[in-house]
Structures are given as structure tokens and as C-alpha cells.
Write an enzyme that holds these catalytic residues in place. Structure first.
Site, mmCIF file in Angstrom:
data_model
loop_
_atom_site.group_PDB
_atom_site.id
_atom_site.type_symbol
_atom_site.label_atom_id
_atom_site.label_comp_id
_atom_site.label_asym_id
_atom_site.label_seq_id
_atom_site.Cartn_x
_atom_site.Cartn_y
_atom_site.Cartn_z
ATOM 1 N N ARG A 1 3.723 89.658 76.771
ATOM 2 C CA ARG A 1 4.497 88.642 76.048
ATOM 3 C C ARG A 1 3.698 88.132 74.855
ATOM 4 N NH1 ARG A 1 6.173 84.798 80.990
ATOM 5 N NH2 ARG A 1 3.986 85.163 81.439
ATOM 6 N N CYS B 1 1.717 81.068 76.819
ATOM 7 C CA CYS B 1 1.245 79.694 76.636
ATOM 8 C C CYS B 1 0.684 79.394 75.244
ATOM 9 C CB CYS B 1 0.207 79.375 77.708
ATOM 10 S SG CYS B 1 0.900 79.445 79.366
ATOM 11 N N VAL C 1 4.311 81.793 87.561
ATOM 12 C CA VAL C 1 4.088 80.463 88.121
ATOM 13 C C VAL C 1 4.767 80.315 89.487
ATOM 14 C CG1 VAL C 1 4.664 78.022 87.776
ATOM 15 C CG2 VAL C 1 3.648 79.352 85.924
ATOM 16 N N THR D 1 9.914 78.703 79.262
ATOM 17 C CA THR D 1 10.209 77.738 78.190
ATOM 18 C C THR D 1 9.722 78.374 76.883
ATOM 19 O OG1 THR D 1 8.146 76.643 78.856
ATOM 20 C CG2 THR D 1 10.202 75.564 79.480
ATOM 21 N N ASP E 1 15.489 83.525 92.195
ATOM 22 C CA ASP E 1 15.309 84.117 90.855
ATOM 23 C C ASP E 1 16.601 84.836 90.505
ATOM 24 O OD1 ASP E 1 12.471 84.971 89.164
ATOM 25 O OD2 ASP E 1 14.372 85.954 88.632
HETATM 26 N N1 LIG Z 1 2.237 82.491 82.866
HETATM 27 C C1 LIG Z 1 1.330 81.550 82.841
HETATM 28 O O1 LIG Z 1 0.153 81.841 82.837
HETATM 29 C C2 LIG Z 1 1.717 80.078 82.837
HETATM 30 C C3 LIG Z 1 0.716 79.142 83.075
HETATM 31 C C4 LIG Z 1 1.039 77.797 83.090
HETATM 32 C C5 LIG Z 1 2.343 77.404 82.829
HETATM 33 N N2 LIG Z 1 3.304 78.346 82.560
HETATM 34 C C6 LIG Z 1 4.664 77.856 82.314
HETATM 35 O O2 LIG Z 1 5.438 78.070 83.484
HETATM 36 C C7 LIG Z 1 6.794 78.373 83.146
HETATM 37 C C8 LIG Z 1 7.180 79.707 83.753
HETATM 38 O O3 LIG Z 1 6.372 80.712 83.194
HETATM 39 P P1 LIG Z 1 6.122 82.084 83.921
HETATM 40 O O4 LIG Z 1 4.933 82.686 83.237
HETATM 41 O O5 LIG Z 1 6.107 81.923 85.380
HETATM 42 O O6 LIG Z 1 7.434 82.877 83.492
HETATM 43 P P2 LIG Z 1 7.926 84.311 84.058
HETATM 44 O O7 LIG Z 1 8.748 84.906 82.990
HETATM 45 O O8 LIG Z 1 6.778 85.071 84.624
HETATM 46 O O9 LIG Z 1 8.842 83.914 85.289
HETATM 47 C C9 LIG Z 1 10.012 83.212 85.156
HETATM 48 C C10 LIG Z 1 10.994 83.731 86.193
HETATM 49 O O10 LIG Z 1 12.131 82.881 86.147
HETATM 50 C C11 LIG Z 1 13.286 83.680 86.304
HETATM 51 N N3 LIG Z 1 14.383 82.906 85.772
HETATM 52 C C12 LIG Z 1 14.712 82.659 84.483
HETATM 53 N N4 LIG Z 1 15.759 81.838 84.426
HETATM 54 C C13 LIG Z 1 16.111 81.558 85.696
HETATM 55 C C14 LIG Z 1 17.128 80.769 86.280
HETATM 56 N N5 LIG Z 1 17.958 80.071 85.523
HETATM 57 N N6 LIG Z 1 17.206 80.734 87.607
HETATM 58 C C15 LIG Z 1 16.360 81.442 88.378
HETATM 59 N N7 LIG Z 1 15.371 82.186 87.886
HETATM 60 C C16 LIG Z 1 15.241 82.237 86.553
HETATM 61 C C17 LIG Z 1 12.976 84.964 85.583
HETATM 62 O O11 LIG Z 1 13.759 86.032 86.078
HETATM 63 C C18 LIG Z 1 11.484 85.143 85.907
HETATM 64 O O12 LIG Z 1 11.288 85.939 87.066
HETATM 65 C C19 LIG Z 1 6.844 78.334 81.633
HETATM 66 O O13 LIG Z 1 7.220 77.059 81.233
HETATM 67 C C20 LIG Z 1 5.401 78.582 81.224
HETATM 68 O O14 LIG Z 1 5.088 78.026 79.963
HETATM 69 C C21 LIG Z 1 3.016 79.670 82.586
#
Ligand SMILES: NC(=O)c1ccc[n+]([C@@H]2O[C@H](COP(=O)([O-])OP(=O)(O)OC[C@H]3O[C@@H](n4cnc5c(N)ncnc54)[C@H](O)[C@@H]3O)[C@@H](O)[C@H]2O)c1
Length: 401
Positions: free
Chosen positions: A325, A257, A11, A83, A29
Site C-alpha cells: 500500500r 500510516c 489491525v 481510513t 469482514d
Molecule cells: N496497518 C497498520 O500497520 C496500522 C497500524 C496502526 C493503525 N492502523 C489503522 O487501522 C485501520 C485499519 O488498518 P488495517 O491496516 O488493519 O487495514 P486492512 O486493509 O489491513 O484491513 C481492513 C479490513 O477491513 C475490511 N473492511 C473494510 N470495510 C469493511 C466493512 N465496512 N465491514 C467489514 N470489514 C471491512 C477489509 O476487507 C480489510 O480486511 C486504519 O485506520 C489504519 O490507519 C493501521
């Protein structure tokens, strides 16, 4: 305007890539490897081209960092952290709390805080705002808004620009500033009346998918027991021009998700005394699909898989991505190993996983197809073993759902 984006995963990096055209982005990050890779101009996310990141770096519009103090002079901060579910399958907001700590401790002037992470209704108002305030040494009047992310990584037709974006601020000023930000790179913004509506809508969208996938997975089992083709039946139903939407069966659901978000909705529902039995049951049906698949494979192979070599084809949770995942392949592999099968897997996009590497697509007694990437040739899968069980519906003349 300087924008901090906390979390540079699917995201956060996607937003960085789009917003980099208009703003200076600090991609924060806490994973140093990701930070180094991004600063060398290499994207680790499908759908975000390295050339875009490199262009913004060269134009001094993008920088990744794991130094929280670099967020101190941003004007707007986006939260895009995981999350997940905790071990007892309840919402785990520890990553959001850590992001709040980063904001509270480092951003001392009032900014707009936008949460894009998926969470239950009330998270912005009752968790994020109080948490940031608790971590701030002095009182800072930030503005708060939610705009749940809808990105579908690896998808070509819909992206940040043409996917309508829901948003709502805790105050009208927060809503207005949120609109200003996204309107630079999103065509359609949908302002809803409260953050809780936006948060709930995001959860309901994915719950809708989870429930319909569970329904079609249950129907695949019914169709098999009736001796009819689930795919032909679905195609027949799909000729109805209204009131029907086609979902297809699979070995289960995966990704960050669909297996997770409905449980957030169920948890908050139950906390408020409302039943979520339908959502809970859908989750169970999807989780049970991996066992159903292995039961079918076992029954077709003389009732025992002991000592048989089984190749699981495609372990990413969906085609054309490396994301493993919550992948259903993991449960399929567990069930196969529990029954004594000697399991390897083939997935060149994933490459390595849990200390194992992708095996050759040949020479097994049994192949179980969980995910078919476009780059994999159907004829090579069909010839990889004398018995092939397909859960994707993409292969002809083999066993399957
Ligand atoms: N992946 C999807 O397709 C998607 C789509 C819509 C919504 N979401 C939501 O978006 C959110 C993020 O998902 P994602 O898929 O991007 O996750 P991800 O795991 O791909 O990325 C999250 C990033 O955050 C970093 N991170 C974790 N804790 C941190 C902190 N305290 N400070 C700084 N960086 C930190 C991690 O190192 C990682 O690189 C979630 O709530 C998810 O449900 C994801």
C-alpha cells in the site's frame, strides 16, 4: 464476553489473535475470501500466526464472518477498517461509515463501541456516534471510546502486549469498560482526558515520523551535493547521547500510516484555520524522493534510460512484509517507465502485484533497490546488474543515496 471486531486486516486480526485468549471473537469482514481463509485457520497477516487463529477456532473462541447479523449479540464491538485518502487526498471516512451502518442496523442492545481506526480528532464524537445513531432504527445508548492502534506489522520486539495503549471514552463509564477490555491483553494503558487527545496523539506520532523522514531525505540530497556520505554523517550525529534521533533516507514512505495520517492532521488543521505548511511540505519531499532517485540513476547512466532494462528490487513498502500500500516502489517504477526504461521487479515476499510477477534477481542493465528483505542476499543484489543504485543503505560498493 462476546467481542465483534469489524475488519480483519492488519489491525483487526492482530486484536483478534490477542483477545481470543480471553473472549469469544466474531471477526466480521466484508471480504468473503478473507473470511473463508480465516475460518480454515489460515492467517493472511504477517505477525499473526495461523496456529493462533486455528487454536482459537478449535476452542470455539474465534469465527470469521461476513454476515452482519452475527454481530447482533456481541457485548463489545471494535472498529478496525481502513481510513484512506480519497482521490483529492482528503480524509475518506466511507469505510468507517459502513462499519457504523453495520453496528447501527445489527446491534440493538447497548454495547461498548471502540474505534481503533486512525482518524482526525472529533471522529468518535462528531462522526461515529451520530452515524451509528442515524443507522439505528430505535434509540440505543451505546458507550463510545477510542483506542488508536499502534501495531507495527512484522515487528518482533513490540506487540499488543508491551506497546502502551492510549484510550479515552466519551463518558467515564466508557473509559472504565475500555480499560477492563484492554487490560486483559495489554500491559500498559494510558487514559487521556478526551477522545480528541487520543485521536490527535496517534496522528502526531506518525506525523513526527513523516516529518523526520522528509528531513533526512532532504539531507541525503544536500549531502550528495556536498560530496559527503549521508550515512557517515548521520552516524556521526547519532553519537550525541541526547536531543537527536536517527532516521535514514529512502525512496519515500509507504504503508497505510505515514503517507496518510499526516494528511488527516493537515486537513483537520486547515478546516480549523490553522496552517499545516510544514506537514504538507514534508509530504511533498517524501513524494519527490522517487523522482530524485530516478534522476540520479539516469544521470549515472549517460543521461538516458530509454530501452534499458531496470530491475526494481523490493517493492513492499518496508522490509519483511508483503504490504504494497502506497509503496514508494510504485512511483519509482512510474518514473522509470516514463523515461523509456523496460522495468521489471523482484520481490519474492510480494510475489504478484498489479498483474505482474516477481522477476529473477539477475540479468538487468540496472538494479534500483527500494526495499531489502532479510531473506534477500546482498551479494545476489549486487551481482544482479552491472549498475546498482541502493536507496536502503544496506549494500556496500554500489551507488546510492
Ligand atoms: N496497518 C497498520 O500497520 C496500522 C497500524 C496502526 C493503525 N492502523 C489503522 O487501522 C485501520 C485499519 O488498518 P488495517 O491496516 O488493519 O487495514 P486492512 O486493509 O489491513 O484491513 C481492513 C479490513 O477491513 C475490511 N473492511 C473494510 N470495510 C469493511 C466493512 N465496512 N465491514 C467489514 N470489514 C471491512 C477489509 O476487507 C480489510 O480486511 C486504519 O485506520 C489504519 O490507519 C493501521
Amino acid at each position: 464476553m462476546k467481542v465483534g471486531i469489524i475488519g480483519q486486516g492488519y489491525v483487526g486480526l492482530t486484536i483478534s489473535a490477542f483477545a481470543g485468549r480471553f473472549f469469544e471473537i466474531i471477526g466480521f469482514d466484508n471480504n468473503a475470501l478473507i473470511v473463508d481463509q480465516l475460518n480454515s485457520g489460515v492467517s493472511h497477516i504477517e505477525g499473526v500466526d495461523s496456529s493462533v487463529i486455528k487454536t482459537w477456532i478449535d476452542a470455539e473462541r474465534y469465527r470469521a464472518t461476513n454476515v452482519a447479523a452475527e454481530l447482533s449479540d456481541v457485548d463489545l464491538v471494535v472498529i478496525a477498517v481502513p481510513t484512506p485518502l480519497s482521490a483529492d487526498r482528503t480524509p475518506d471516512l466511507t469505510y468507517i461509515d459502513a462499519a457504523c451502518k453495520t453496528i447501527g442496523e445489527n446491534i440493538r442492545k447497548p454495547v461498548l463501541v471502540i474505534n481503533e481506526s486512525t482518524s482526525f480528532p472529533g471522529t468518535l464524537r462528531n462522526f461515529i456516534k451520530p452515524s451509528i445513531e442515524r443507522y439505528s432504527k430505535e434509540k440505543v445508548d451505546h458507550l463510545y471510546a477510542i483506542s488508536p492502534e499502534r501495531v507495527d506489522p512484522g515487528r518482533g520486539d513490540y506487540n499488543q502486549k508491551n506497546t502502551p495503549r492510549l484510550f479515552a471514552g466519551l463518558t467515564p463509564e466508557a473509559s472504565n469498560k475500555t480499560r477492563e477490555f484492554y487490560s486483559k491483553f495489554c500491559d500498559q494503558l494510558v487514559h487521556v482526558s478526551s477522545p480528541e487527545v487520543a485521536e490527535a496523539a496517534k496522528l502526531f506520532e506518525n506525523t513526527f515520523r513523516q516529518v523526520n523522514i522528509a528531513l533526512v531525505n532532504e539531507f541525503a540530497q544536500i549531502a550528495h551535493s556536498l560530496g559527503i556520505s549521508v550515512y557517515e554523517t548521520l552516524d556521526a550525529a547519532n553519537t550525541k547521547p541526547y536531543g537527536f534521533m536517527k532516521f535514514t533516507p529512502s525512496a519515500g514512505v509507504g504503508g497505510h500510516c505515514i503517507p496518510v495520517d499526516p494528511t488527516y492532521l493537515a486537513a483537520v488543521a486547515e478546516e480549523h484555520g490553522a496552517p499545516a505548511t510544514f506537514i504538507r511540505r514534508a509530504n511533498e519531499v517524501n513524494l519527490e524522493m522517487s523522482k530524485y532517485v530516478v534522476d540520479r540513476v539516469e544521470a549515472d547512466n549517460g543521461g538516458s534510460l530509454a530501452g534499458k532494462s531496470v530491475l526494481v528490487v523490493g517493492i513492499a513498502y518496508k522490509p519483511n512484509v508483503a504490504d504494497v500500500r502506497e509503496t514508494a516502489a510504485e512511483l519509482v517504477i512510474e518514473h522509470l517507465r516514463d523515461r523509456g526504461a523496460v522495468v521489471s521487479w523482484h520481490d519474492e515476499i510480494v510475489g504478484t502485484w498489479k498483474g505482474e510477477t516477481s522477476a529473477r534477481l539477475e540479468g538487468a542493465d540496472i538494479a534500483v533497490v527500494v526495499t531489502m528483505h532479510d531473506s534477500v542476499k546482498a551479494e545476489n543484489v549486487v551481482s544482479s546488474a552491472p549498475y546498482v543504485f541502493d536507496t536502503t543503505g544496506k549494500l556496500k560498493n554500489v551507488q546510492g543515496l
